[in-house]
Scaffold this active site. Structure first.
Site: not given
Ligand code: ACO
Length: 333
Positions: A116, A256, A286
């Site tokens: 990214c 980003h 993203n």
């Molecule tokens: N729908 C419903 N529930 C979900 C989903 C979904 N799509 N995804 C996860 N959950 C659940 C999980 O299973 C978890 O349930 P549990 O507590 O029963 O285990 C709960 O929601 C909370 O999960 P978390 O992972 O703690 O959720 P969080 O609020 O951290 O959000 C997210 C997850 C959106 C992925 C966040 O961590 C994030 O944005 N991370 C950064 C991602 C990013 O920016 N990546 C960039 C990559 S860049 C590149 O180079 C490609």
């Protein structure tokens, strides 16, 4: 140190594929909800590259728009730098495919992969060739087809990503505008928190994935989230410090586009109001390295950027990588 020449953005272009994937469509694919996705990410829909269409097609279309916007012809481009972590082929490179599709036959061509952060890495690479007098016009195109490496059974990742392409033409400028300062970094030690295997996968990477789906994204979302929230503000401060510029002098930050909560955290740490943080992730998701140049093209087309405006671009991504750039806008509109 004074450079012999300055490099400024003289043209922008972008393409988001016509096919859309909405949160409610995702509800019928995995156990998720429109409400969860909006609350936790800010994303409502993303664009998906149609089956059978090469990424190079939208990369070339965005490039042609940027070249036209700069008032140039494809033959004027002397170097194409493409950033992608989802190329159509290992060889030919995306930049060579863009050269073929655009007719930029006088250009050298190279690819950059910093996930990214790819656009910032490409910008820092491209500006060198202009500042040292090697070239007058460099095309930078960032294009991604993340939907092609997404496991649509994994709700933790499939709601986040989309496809798109953004391009800029970087040209020699004879005024005080252009790229001022770029800051790049990497934390290879933490690369295992976000992976897309290709020709090899470690045992852990195989275990992390649904059986038989080796070449898909796996991510430890909360680790990436913590890293991103910290590094977005730190990299922004660093590029300002290095340039001796105050935040008050900056009109917009183009971050980003990964998650609205990451942008809000960065804004809070920087003490900047959200109306100075450009965002389009609500309808793009993203799109990795394409996200910043797509935002720049949108903002330019909306008339938000005027010649002389200072902006910051800041990104983080797989690798892990990060980077920021301070630039004074060179285009009249
Ligand atoms: N729908 C419903 N529930 C979900 C989903 C979904 N799509 N995804 C996860 N959950 C659940 C999980 O299973 C978890 O349930 P549990 O507590 O029963 O285990 C709960 O929601 C909370 O999960 P978390 O992972 O703690 O959720 P969080 O609020 O951290 O959000 C997210 C997850 C959106 C992925 C966040 O961590 C994030 O944005 N991370 C950064 C991602 C990013 O920016 N990546 C960039 C990559 S860049 C590149 O180079 C490609």
């Amino acid at each position: 140190m004074m450079k012999p020449y300055r490099a400024g953005i003289k043209g922008t272009g972008s393409i988001l594929p016509g096919k859309k994937l909405t949160n409610s469509q995702l509800e019928s694919i995995v156990e998720t909800s429109d409400e969860w996705i909006i609350k936790r990410t800010g994303i409502r829909e993303r664009h998906i590259l149609e089956d059978g269409v090469p990424l190079a097609k939208i990369a070339a279309e965005a490039s042609v728009k940027a070249i036209n916007d700069a008032g140039l012809n494809p033959a004027d481009i002397e170097l194409i730098i493409a950033s992608t972590c989802t190329p159509d082929y290992l060889t030919p490179s995306l930049s060579c495919m863009v050269q073929r599709e655009t007719g930029a036959k006088n250009a050298a061509a190279l690819d950059v992969n910093a996930a990214c952060t790819g656009f910032i890495y490409a910008l820092q690479t491209g500006r060198q060739f202009i500042e040292n007098g090697t070239y007058n016009n460099v095309l930078i195109v960032s294009a991604e087809a993340l939907s092609r490496v997404t496991d649509f059974n994994d709700r933790k990742t499939c709601v986040l990503f989309g496809d798109g392409a953004g391009a800029v033409v970087l040209s020699k400028v004879d005024d005080e505008t252009g790229v001022e300062e770029v800051f790049l970094g990497a934390v290879g030690d933490d690369g295992n928190v976000l992976t897309i295997p290709l020709l090899y996968a470690s045992d852990i990477d195989v275990q992390n994935r649904n059986q038989g789906k080796k070449q898909v994204i796996w991510m430890d979302g909360s680790e990436v989230f913590t890293f991103a929230s910290r590094i977005m503000s730190e990299a922004t401060k660093k590029v300002l410090d290095n340039a001796g510029t105050e935040m008050e002098q900056v009109k917009y930050i183009f971050p980003h586009q990964a998650n609205m909560r990451i942008l809000q955290n960065a804004a809070k740490r920087l003490g900047v109001s959200m109306d100075r943080i450009y965002s389009n992730l609500e309808y793009t998701g993203n799109i990795s390295s394409a996200s910043i140049p797509v935002c720049l093209d949108e903002a330019s087309n909306k008339g938000l950027l005027k010649k002389g405006d200072k902006i910051i671009m800041v990104a983080f991504g797989g690798g892990l990588t990060y980077g920021s750039a301070l630039l004074t806008w060179s285009k009249q509109h």
